[in-house]
Design a protein around this motif. Structure first.
Motif, PDB file in Angstrom:
ATOM      1  N   ASP A   1       0.816  -1.096  -0.134  1.00 60.46           N
ATOM      2  CA  ASP A   1      -0.047   0.027  -0.189  1.00 60.46           C
ATOM      3  C   ASP A   1       0.881   1.132   0.199  1.00 60.46           C
ATOM      4  O   ASP A   1       1.951   1.184   0.575  1.00 60.46           O
ATOM      5  CB  ASP A   1      -0.978  -0.230   1.320  1.00 60.46           C
ATOM      6  CG  ASP A   1      -1.855  -1.318   1.238  1.00 60.46           C
ATOM      7  OD1 ASP A   1      -2.467  -1.337   0.098  1.00 60.46           O
ATOM      8  OD2 ASP A   1      -2.069  -1.711   2.215  1.00 60.46           O
TER       9      ASP A   1
ATOM     10  N   GLU B   1      -3.945   2.158  -7.408  1.00 65.43           N
ATOM     11  CA  GLU B   1      -5.178   1.267  -7.048  1.00 65.43           C
ATOM     12  C   GLU B   1      -5.564   0.394  -7.919  1.00 65.43           C
ATOM     13  O   GLU B   1      -6.276  -0.552  -7.910  1.00 65.43           O
ATOM     14  CB  GLU B   1      -6.686   2.303  -7.112  1.00 65.43           C
ATOM     15  CG  GLU B   1      -6.445   3.152  -5.818  1.00 65.43           C
ATOM     16  CD  GLU B   1      -7.314   4.126  -5.437  1.00 65.43           C
ATOM     17  OE1 GLU B   1      -7.509   4.696  -4.208  1.00 65.43           O
ATOM     18  OE2 GLU B   1      -7.970   4.377  -6.407  1.00 65.43           O
TER      19      GLU B   1
ATOM     20  N   LYS C   1      -2.520   7.989  -8.214  1.00 70.57           N
ATOM     21  CA  LYS C   1      -3.256   7.108  -7.053  1.00 70.57           C
ATOM     22  C   LYS C   1      -4.160   6.171  -7.943  1.00 70.57           C
ATOM     23  O   LYS C   1      -4.401   5.005  -7.581  1.00 70.57           O
ATOM     24  CB  LYS C   1      -4.226   8.224  -6.594  1.00 70.57           C
ATOM     25  CG  LYS C   1      -5.170   7.496  -5.460  1.00 70.57           C
ATOM     26  CD  LYS C   1      -5.949   8.647  -4.836  1.00 70.57           C
ATOM     27  CE  LYS C   1      -6.821   8.066  -3.409  1.00 70.57           C
ATOM     28  NZ  LYS C   1      -7.860   7.413  -4.132  1.00 70.57           N
TER      29      LYS C   1
ATOM     30  N   ARG D   1      -4.023  -2.075  -4.923  1.00 68.63           N
ATOM     31  CA  ARG D   1      -3.493  -1.935  -3.538  1.00 68.63           C
ATOM     32  C   ARG D   1      -4.359  -0.557  -3.034  1.00 68.63           C
ATOM     33  O   ARG D   1      -4.658   0.236  -4.151  1.00 68.63           O
ATOM     34  CB  ARG D   1      -2.161  -1.721  -3.554  1.00 68.63           C
ATOM     35  CG  ARG D   1      -1.328  -2.905  -3.976  1.00 68.63           C
ATOM     36  CD  ARG D   1      -1.664  -4.125  -3.114  1.00 68.63           C
ATOM     37  NE  ARG D   1      -1.533  -4.086  -1.737  1.00 68.63           N
ATOM     38  CZ  ARG D   1      -2.010  -5.060  -1.057  1.00 68.63           C
ATOM     39  NH1 ARG D   1      -2.531  -6.182  -1.183  1.00 68.63           N
ATOM     40  NH2 ARG D   1      -1.571  -4.639   0.155  1.00 68.63           N
ATOM     41  N   ARG D   2      -3.968  -0.104  -1.675  1.00 72.17           N
ATOM     42  CA  ARG D   2      -4.728   1.272  -1.425  1.00 72.17           C
ATOM     43  C   ARG D   2      -3.567   2.344  -1.557  1.00 72.17           C
ATOM     44  O   ARG D   2      -2.420   1.976  -1.588  1.00 72.17           O
ATOM     45  CB  ARG D   2      -4.964   0.986   0.068  1.00 72.17           C
ATOM     46  CG  ARG D   2      -6.182   0.012   0.463  1.00 72.17           C
ATOM     47  CD  ARG D   2      -6.287  -0.136   1.878  1.00 72.17           C
ATOM     48  NE  ARG D   2      -5.225  -0.825   2.543  1.00 72.17           N
ATOM     49  CZ  ARG D   2      -5.033  -0.940   3.801  1.00 72.17           C
ATOM     50  NH1 ARG D   2      -6.032  -0.482   4.718  1.00 72.17           N
ATOM     51  NH2 ARG D   2      -4.026  -1.453   4.284  1.00 72.17           N
ATOM     52  N   CYS D   3      -4.230   3.326  -1.634  1.00 74.16           N
ATOM     53  CA  CYS D   3      -3.315   4.579  -2.154  1.00 74.16           C
ATOM     54  C   CYS D   3      -4.084   5.883  -1.220  1.00 74.16           C
ATOM     55  O   CYS D   3      -5.296   6.307  -1.306  1.00 74.16           O
ATOM     56  CB  CYS D   3      -3.046   4.790  -3.435  1.00 74.16           C
ATOM     57  SG  CYS D   3      -1.920   6.295  -3.718  1.00 74.16           S
TER      58      CYS D   3
END
Length: 323
Positions: free
Chosen positions: A108, A128, A124, A132-134
């Motif tokens: 992340d 994503e 971002k 994954r998270r951002c």
């Protein structure tokens, strides 16, 4: 009248070889200027580029051609699975490519950027897209309070901080040393040195054994650059900071390394060079072109991953196109 000395067998052989080589050279067609070296998974742009000059801090979406960052042939294998990375200057250039590859390897990502909202949003989205998270964090790394806030927000969002990539930078050429103003000098040092120092000092207390810091240095910190005296000074300082901090953090199990790129096609240079110079950017390297961000980013994966570089700390890795 003195007589002419008789040539020895050695002299005769040398002259015979010389005549043969000269004759061979004369018979060869004139060599063409070598094309830019292409040794990657895809062909990369080479000079001449379109003449262009952009305003600081530089927007990736305005650069022509667009920097290549997504490394479509890179296959992730969990090298950073479950990790959390904080990347300064992560909106564009090397930082964007590092963010994408880190995500592809399972991390992340928190991205720190100055003001380039459109670029940050694109990064971002790219992270994503890797599953994954951002989060994106807008602010000035020269301010310690912001660096503290960036670390706090990363911890709040993801619950950990395993990799810090110090990458944000300021660079403007100054042809004459006498023209390098104190304001210019101060801006370069505050961004390139204070920013790295503040981020590292705020991050380290939250990093566990096995964590890593990767700093962005430069070939200018090794060889110097006559028109980038202040920038070269800071990059040399980053290299020294990397070596010194690595020794300091060994007892904590935190590795510290740096990547020292040569010319890379990012918003940094088109936003400070003259349009005529931008058109020939990277042409003087042995490979006859600048690197693309995706050619540099794998080094950051290597140095960040404990799977790849657990016995490496305090090193400066030059990626300079054959210099």
């Amino acid at each position: 009248m003195p007589t002419k000395p008789v040539s020895s067998n050695a002299e005769s052989k040398q002259r015979s070889v010389q005549r043969e080589v000269d004759a061979t050279d004369r018979a060869k067609p004139k060599t063409k200027v070598p094309a830019a070296m292409q040794a990657g998974a895809r062909r990369y742009p080479a000079p001449p580029f379109p003449k262009q000059h952009h305003h600081k801090p530089g927007d990736e979406w305005t650069i022509e051609p667009r920097p290549l960052y997504d490394a479509p042939f890179w296959q992730g294998s969990g090298k950073l699975a479950g990790k959390v990375a904080l990347i300064t200057g992560g909106d564009s250039g090397i930082g964007r490519s590092v963010a994408v590859l880190f995500a592809r390897e399972g991390a992340d990502v928190a991205i720190v950027y100055l003001s380039e909202d459109r670029d940050a949003a694109a990064t971002k989205e790219a992270v994503e897209a890797e599953g994954r998270r951002c989060i994106v964090l807008r602010g000035d790394v020269t301010k310690r309070a912001f660096c503290r806030k960036a670390v706090e927000q990363t911890l709040k969002a993801f619950g950990a901080l395993d990799v810090l990539v110090n990458n944000a930078a300021f660079q403007v050429h100054s042809t004459e040393f006498a023209d390098l103003t104190e304001k210019h000098f101060d801006t370069t040092l505050k961004t390139n040195l204070y920013g790295y120092f503040h981020m590292a000092q705020e991050a380290v207390p939250h990093m566990k054994p096995g964590s890593a810091i990767v700093n962005t240095g430069s070939i200018t910190g090794i060889d110097g650059s006559k028109e980038l005296i202040d920038y070269s000074m800071t990059k040399g300082g980053i290299h020294a900071f990397t070596r010194a901090l690595s020794g300091n953090l060994i007892s904590k199990g935190i590795r510290v390394n740096a990547v020292a790129p040569g010319p890379v096609w990012t918003p940094l240079n088109p936003s400070e060079k003259r349009a005529e110079d931008v058109a020939q950017f990277g042409a003087d390297t042995p490979m006859k072109r600048p690197a693309q961000p995706e050619e540099i980013a794998p080094a950051y994966v290597f140095l960040a991953s404990p799977q790849c570089s657990s016995y490496i700390t305090g090193e400066i890795l030059p990626i300079i196109g054959g210099y």
